[in-house]
Design a protein around this motif. Structure first.
Motif, short mmCIF file in Angstrom:
data_model
loop_
_atom_site.label_atom_id
_atom_site.label_comp_id
_atom_site.label_asym_id
_atom_site.label_seq_id
_atom_site.Cartn_x
_atom_site.Cartn_y
_atom_site.Cartn_z
N ALA A 86 5.56 -3.00 17.09
CA ALA A 86 4.60 -3.48 16.09
C ALA A 86 4.72 -2.67 14.80
CB ALA A 86 3.18 -3.39 16.63
N GLY A 87 4.73 -3.36 13.66
CA GLY A 87 4.82 -2.63 12.39
C GLY A 87 4.84 -3.57 11.21
N ILE A 88 4.60 -3.01 10.03
CA ILE A 88 4.65 -3.75 8.77
C ILE A 88 5.48 -2.96 7.78
CG2 ILE A 88 2.41 -4.88 9.16
CD1 ILE A 88 1.19 -2.85 7.19
N GLY A 89 5.96 -3.64 6.72
CA GLY A 89 6.82 -2.96 5.76
C GLY A 89 6.64 -3.40 4.32
N PRO A 90 5.41 -3.37 3.78
CA PRO A 90 5.23 -3.74 2.38
C PRO A 90 5.89 -2.73 1.45
CG PRO A 90 3.21 -2.79 3.24
CD PRO A 90 4.14 -2.96 4.41
N SER A 91 6.25 -3.19 0.26
CA SER A 91 6.96 -2.34 -0.69
C SER A 91 6.10 -2.07 -1.92
CB SER A 91 8.27 -3.03 -1.11
OG SER A 91 8.94 -2.28 -2.08
N ALA A 92 6.09 -0.82 -2.37
CA ALA A 92 5.37 -0.45 -3.59
C ALA A 92 5.88 0.88 -4.09
CB ALA A 92 3.86 -0.37 -3.33
N LEU A 105 -3.19 1.00 0.83
CA LEU A 105 -1.97 0.38 1.35
C LEU A 105 -1.12 1.43 2.07
CD1 LEU A 105 0.01 -1.98 1.63
CD2 LEU A 105 0.95 -1.34 -0.62
N TYR A 106 -0.99 2.60 1.46
CA TYR A 106 -0.23 3.68 2.10
C TYR A 106 -0.83 4.02 3.47
CZ TYR A 106 2.26 8.12 2.62
OH TYR A 106 3.06 9.13 3.10
N ALA A 107 -2.14 4.16 3.50
CA ALA A 107 -2.83 4.51 4.75
C ALA A 107 -2.68 3.40 5.79
CB ALA A 107 -4.31 4.78 4.47
N LYS A 108 -2.70 2.14 5.35
CA LYS A 108 -2.57 1.02 6.27
C LYS A 108 -1.21 1.02 6.95
CE LYS A 108 -2.77 -4.05 6.49
NZ LYS A 108 -3.00 -5.29 5.72
N VAL A 109 -0.15 1.26 6.17
CA VAL A 109 1.21 1.27 6.72
C VAL A 109 1.35 2.40 7.74
CG1 VAL A 109 3.65 1.55 6.19
CG2 VAL A 109 2.19 0.21 4.66
N VAL A 110 0.89 3.58 7.39
CA VAL A 110 0.99 4.72 8.30
C VAL A 110 0.13 4.49 9.54
CG1 VAL A 110 0.49 7.19 8.56
CG2 VAL A 110 1.58 6.35 6.47
N THR A 111 -1.04 3.90 9.36
CA THR A 111 -1.95 3.65 10.49
C THR A 111 -1.33 2.69 11.49
OG1 THR A 111 -3.92 4.08 9.16
CG2 THR A 111 -4.22 2.79 11.16
N ILE A 112 -0.75 1.60 11.01
CA ILE A 112 -0.17 0.61 11.92
C ILE A 112 1.13 1.13 12.53
CG2 ILE A 112 0.90 -1.68 12.08
CD1 ILE A 112 -1.12 -2.59 9.92
N ASN A 113 2.04 1.61 11.70
CA ASN A 113 3.37 1.96 12.18
C ASN A 113 3.42 3.25 12.99
OD1 ASN A 113 4.04 -0.27 10.68
ND2 ASN A 113 5.36 0.80 9.24
N SER A 163 6.02 6.51 7.39
CA SER A 163 5.58 6.11 8.73
C SER A 163 6.73 6.20 9.74
CB SER A 163 5.00 4.70 8.71
OG SER A 163 5.99 3.72 8.44
N LYS A 164 7.91 5.76 9.32
CA LYS A 164 9.06 5.78 10.24
C LYS A 164 9.63 7.19 10.41
CE LYS A 164 8.91 1.42 11.17
NZ LYS A 164 8.49 0.97 12.52
N GLY A 165 9.54 8.00 9.37
CA GLY A 165 9.92 9.41 9.51
C GLY A 165 9.00 10.11 10.50
N GLY A 166 7.73 9.71 10.52
CA GLY A 166 6.79 10.27 11.49
C GLY A 166 7.17 9.90 12.92
N ILE A 167 7.67 8.68 13.10
CA ILE A 167 8.12 8.25 14.43
C ILE A 167 9.29 9.12 14.89
CG2 ILE A 167 9.27 6.39 15.70
CD1 ILE A 167 6.37 5.81 15.32
N VAL A 168 10.24 9.37 14.00
CA VAL A 168 11.39 10.23 14.34
C VAL A 168 10.90 11.63 14.69
CG1 VAL A 168 13.49 11.31 13.46
CG2 VAL A 168 13.04 8.89 12.98
#
Length: 254
Positions: A86-92, A105-113, A163-168
């Motif tokens: 599960a994840g999202i990838g908006p760009s900004a 938006l930043y918090a939303k991406v990190v929260t979900i991913n 968010s993905k760096g956090g996963i790694v």
């Protein structure tokens, strides 16, 4: 680990990489609980496999995740596997003509991913740890999904790459934390794969993306992600590892 007659949870399991993973695991005899948002689940139930059960769940809600984990672990086979897709990838951009990057938006991406993945990992690990051990004390496997953006984030990917760096970064400590319970933790970092996010772009644009991949010079297939998940389940000495699935792609700045 023999997947036959085991239970697996796959988040984001109604489409894209999650759906391909659910299909791959169920084909090996696993009973899969595909967790996704309500609309995605509604869209996916038609033609579903007998071995795949869809659960409408928000991965960022601990109560909903606990309910899904409880249901999966109470099934006909022991819960042995979790795959977080599960994840999202908006760009900004951090700074743009519109101003500063929206903090919500930043918090939303990190929260979900990231937080969503950890939420599922932790609650499911408690149930896996309570199962009877297999050979060498093994009890199960958790696979998280990062991205090559964790290493080479492009312009506009500050939130997604974080968010993905956090996963790694989570991979090795999670593997060490859960080792005493016989639970392995690995991460897959996909490159450019055929997912619903690319469904609306032109063939010309897709060809341009493929041209930047050294070999094979094409977009990755969701089925290849699912096959790698199965490989990680069956190869029990791979633990605490992040594996790039990208055809040797190294992302340019834009």
């Amino acid at each position: 680990m023999d997947l036959n007659n085991t239970t697996a949870i796959v988040t984001g399991g109604a489409s894209g990489l999650g759906a391909a993973t659910a299909t791959a695991l169920s084909a090996r005899g696993a009973h899969v609980y595909a967790v996704d948002l309500p609309q995605a689940v509604e869209d996916a139930t038609t033609g579903a496999s007998d071995n795949v059960t869809y659960l409408a769940t928000d991965v960022t809600d601990p109560t909903q995740v606990q309910t899904a984990v409880d249901r999966a672990s109470a099934g006909v086979a022991p819960l042995r596997m979790v795959v977080n897709c599960a994840g999202i990838g908006p760009s900004a951009r951090i700074l743009s003509r519109k101003g500063v990057h929206d903090l919500d938006l930043y918090a939303k991406v990190v929260t979900i991913n990231l937080i969503g993945s950890f939420n599922v990992l932790a609650l499911a690990a408690e149930k896996i740890a309570a199962t009877e051990p297999l050979a060498d004390g093994a009890r199960g496997l958790i696979v998280n999904t990062a991205s090559v953006a964790a290493f080479e984030g492009q312009i506009g990917q500050a939130a997604y790459s974080s968010s993905k760096g956090g996963i790694v970064g989570l991979t090795v400590p999670a593997a060490r934390d859960l080792a005493q319970h016989g639970i392995r933790v690995n991460t897959i970092a996909p490159g450019i794969l055929e997912t619903p996010m690319l469904a609306t772009v032109s063939e010309e644009f897709r060809a341009g993306l493929a041209a930047g991949i050294p070999f094979p010079q094409r977009l990755g297939r969701p089925e290849e992600f699912g096959d790698l998940v199965v490989f990680l389940a069956e190869h029990e000495y791979i633990n605490g590892e992040t594996i790039r699935l990208d055809g040797a792609l190294r992302m340019a700045p834009r």
